[in-house]
Design an enzyme around this catalytic site. Structure first.
Site, PDB file in Angstrom:
ATOM      1  N   HIS A   1       0.812  -1.221   0.000  1.00 38.81           N
ATOM      2  CA  HIS A   1       0.000   0.000   0.000  1.00 38.81           C
ATOM      3  C   HIS A   1       0.848   1.276   0.000  1.00 38.81           C
ATOM      4  CE1 HIS A   1       0.498  -0.155   4.503  1.00 38.81           C
ATOM      5  NE2 HIS A   1       0.507   1.154   4.348  1.00 38.81           N
TER       6      HIS A   1
ATOM      7  N   ILE B   1     -14.927 -21.958   3.503  1.00 38.53           N
ATOM      8  CA  ILE B   1     -14.797 -22.410   4.884  1.00 38.53           C
ATOM      9  C   ILE B   1     -15.302 -21.357   5.864  1.00 38.53           C
ATOM     10  CG2 ILE B   1     -12.901 -24.050   4.568  1.00 38.53           C
ATOM     11  CD1 ILE B   1     -10.930 -21.841   5.178  1.00 38.53           C
TER      12      ILE B   1
ATOM     13  N   ASP C   1       0.115  -7.558   1.434  1.00 38.62           N
ATOM     14  CA  ASP C   1       0.612  -6.188   1.626  1.00 38.62           C
ATOM     15  C   ASP C   1       2.141  -6.143   1.631  1.00 38.62           C
ATOM     16  OD1 ASP C   1       0.329  -3.474   1.804  1.00 38.62           O
ATOM     17  OD2 ASP C   1       0.011  -3.428   3.966  1.00 38.62           O
TER      18      ASP C   1
ATOM     19  N   GLY D   1       3.674   6.571   8.164  1.00 39.72           N
ATOM     20  CA  GLY D   1       5.057   6.738   7.693  1.00 39.72           C
ATOM     21  C   GLY D   1       5.932   5.574   8.103  1.00 39.72           C
ATOM     22  N   ASN D   2       5.519   4.867   9.182  1.00 36.18           N
ATOM     23  CA  ASN D   2       6.246   3.674   9.614  1.00 36.18           C
ATOM     24  C   ASN D   2       5.941   2.460   8.743  1.00 36.18           C
ATOM     25  OD1 ASN D   2       6.287   4.965  12.740  1.00 36.18           O
ATOM     26  ND2 ASN D   2       8.017   3.640  12.205  1.00 36.18           N
ATOM     27  N   SER D   3       4.872   2.530   7.953  1.00 34.86           N
ATOM     28  CA  SER D   3       4.485   1.384   7.122  1.00 34.86           C
ATOM     29  C   SER D   3       5.641   0.952   6.229  1.00 34.86           C
ATOM     30  CB  SER D   3       3.287   1.748   6.250  1.00 34.86           C
ATOM     31  OG  SER D   3       2.137   1.930   7.030  1.00 34.86           O
TER      32      SER D   3
ATOM     33  N   GLY E   1      -9.667 -25.196  -2.926  1.00 39.93           N
ATOM     34  CA  GLY E   1     -10.941 -25.181  -3.645  1.00 39.93           C
ATOM     35  C   GLY E   1     -12.141 -25.439  -2.764  1.00 39.93           C
ATOM     36  N   VAL E   2     -12.187 -24.762  -1.617  1.00 40.23           N
ATOM     37  CA  VAL E   2     -13.322 -24.900  -0.702  1.00 40.23           C
ATOM     38  C   VAL E   2     -13.705 -23.534  -0.149  1.00 40.23           C
ATOM     39  CG1 VAL E   2     -12.753 -27.254   0.029  1.00 40.23           C
ATOM     40  CG2 VAL E   2     -11.787 -25.311   1.286  1.00 40.23           C
TER      41      VAL E   2
END
Length: 466
Positions: free
Chosen positions: A112, A280, A142, A217-219, A277-278
């Protein structure tokens, strides 16, 4: 008697001396094992000194389109431009990153941070600036990898996030609020591990929760342990609801999870994930009681996609997956994360409870489709040939319509949820078995006529199946 007494006194004296020596050794070991305040400080100082050079600030720039607001007080009747036209402007966002490979210039950050970026600038701790290129992004985790061409880079040393303990000290380094606060160092402890559904249920989340202060800003910045090892990438914070500042709860992507994503991004630019392929859900209390389960652990299978790995291996609706390769499954999120961390083609042995019996089912995983393809597969699997989801009519003959595909021909003929199908062609439909048997006789591009009861009104519709 006197000799015996002297002997006992001598033995007692030896025991006392031995105990005294052991006690002194214990005091010495305790003294040297507990670090002094200065020694404790040195752990943090050492991590900061070694870790800060590997942290970068990232400025991403993109073009935004904004709606122009007309000024009616100074409206020019001779101006022929649209007063509501959109205007373009350059927008910048700030984040952080961590150098992973000093030779190749690879830097990890959050997806992001560079989302839709047209230009990316990387600023090192020594103030050097470089243009960066995107190697790959993975919005579902992310995680993103960018690259710069630079000499004398210092890469972070990666650790093992699986060894993290709750209560362990951690150190965060990043650029909160702006470049004037770049390479800020904060400290805290690990509050929890395995946190999910924090940002989005649609993403693969297995966060480390910690209380080291991180802010906008820490991201993309680093989370280190006291050995100076990179064990997480900071990605999100919990706020007080009134501001974007930290409220004492931060979340980081475990480095082990990030490594798996990084490998694929560097090799091919996309992440290949295992696919079962389920559909849940978690096991709730009522489901556990109905199925005769001892606890609520595991993942409850609500549907199985036809001709996909789970279906081919014999997994069925209402099965409960309790373990994968003997490793317990806590809930649906745990299963989703574990399967996605594996690669297509790997064979996994699932422990399954079906009708109160424990089964083992080997499954060769497929390749997880894109989100768009998954949505289409869900719709295709959910609806039948006509675009309907039906069930037995509890109030009499026929089948009740539970849902209608909004893109189907039958929807265009104003068939809706709650309608009752009592006849297909010239055949009466008394139950779900009659419905399925008759529908099996039709295929795409064939005409069909259906008798419906809708709001106590009988009507017939005919259309071409598409």
């Amino acid at each position: 008697m006197e000799l015996e007494l002297l002997f006992n006194i001598k033995i007692l004296t030896i025991k006392r001396k031995t105990m005294l020596r052991l006690f002194l050794l214990f005091l010495i070991s305790i003294t040297f094992s507990i670090p002094s305040p200065n020694k404790f400080n040195e752990y943090f100082i050492d991590v900061a000194e070694k870790g800060r050079p590997s942290i970068v600030s990232i400025i991403s720039e993109k073009t935004e389109r904004i709606q122009r607001m007309p000024n009616f007080f100074f409206f020019d009747p001779f101006e022929f431009e649209d007063p509501f036209r959109q205007e373009e402007r350059k927008a910048q966002s700030l984040g952080s990153g961590v150098i992973l490979d000093s030779d190749k210039g690879y830097i990890i950050t959050n997806s992001h941070v560079i989302d839709e970026a047209e230009e990316i600038k990387v600023i090192l701790q020594d103030k050097r600036e470089f243009e960066a290129e995107i190697i790959g992004t993975d919005p579902l985790s992310d995680v993103a990898i960018i690259k710069i061409k630079a000499d004398s880079l210092i890469a972070a040393k990666t650790g093992d996030s699986n060894k993290l303990k709750i209560g362990e000290w951690v150190i965060a380094i990043g650029s909160p609020f702006g470049l004037h606060l770049n390479n800020t160092v904060t400290a805290g402890i690990v509050s929890a591990v395995g946190r999910s559904d924090i940002v989005s249920k649609a993403k693969f989340e297995n966060f480390i929760q910690h209380d080291a202060a991180i802010n906008p800003g820490n991201s993309g910045g680093a989370l280190f342990n006291l050995n100076g090892e990179l064990i997480g990438i900071n990605t999100a914070i919990a706020t007080d609801g009134y501001s974007r500042s930290n409220a004492g709860v931060g979340f980081a992507i475990p480095i082990n999870q990030a490594k798996r994503v990084i490998e694929d991004l560097v090799e091919g630019g996309i992440v290949l994930r295992g696919y079962l392929g389920v559909s849940i859900n978690d096991v709730d209390e009522n489901t556990a009681k109905v199925l005769g389960l001892k606890n609520k652990k595991g993942a409850f299978i609500t549907s199985v996609v036809k001709n996909e790995p789970a279906d081919n291996a014999g997994i069925k609706e209402k099965d409960v997956i309790t373990a994968m390769n003997t490793i317990p499954i806590e809930d649906s999120t745990d299963l989703r994360n574990k399967v996605s961390n594996l690669r297509p083609g790997e064979t996994v042995v699932f422990s399954i409870i079906r009708d109160e019996l424990l089964l083992t089912v080997p499954v060769t995983l497929g390749t997880r489709p894109s989100e768009e393809e998954l949505a289409k597969a869900y719709i295709k699997d959910r609806f039948d040939l006509l675009g309907l989801l039906v069930s037995e009519n509890k109030d009499g003959d026929g089948v009740a319509i539970l849902d209608v595909d909004p893109k189907s021909e039958i929807f265009k003929n104003n068939v809706r949820k709650g309608d009752i199908i009592t006849e297909i062609g010239k055949v009466a439909i008394l139950n779900i078995e009659d419905y399925n048997n008759e529908l099996d006789k039709y295929s795409v591009d064939e005409p069909i006529m259906i008798r419906l009861v809708s709001n106590n009104t009988i009507r017939y519709i005919a259309f071409l199946i598409k």
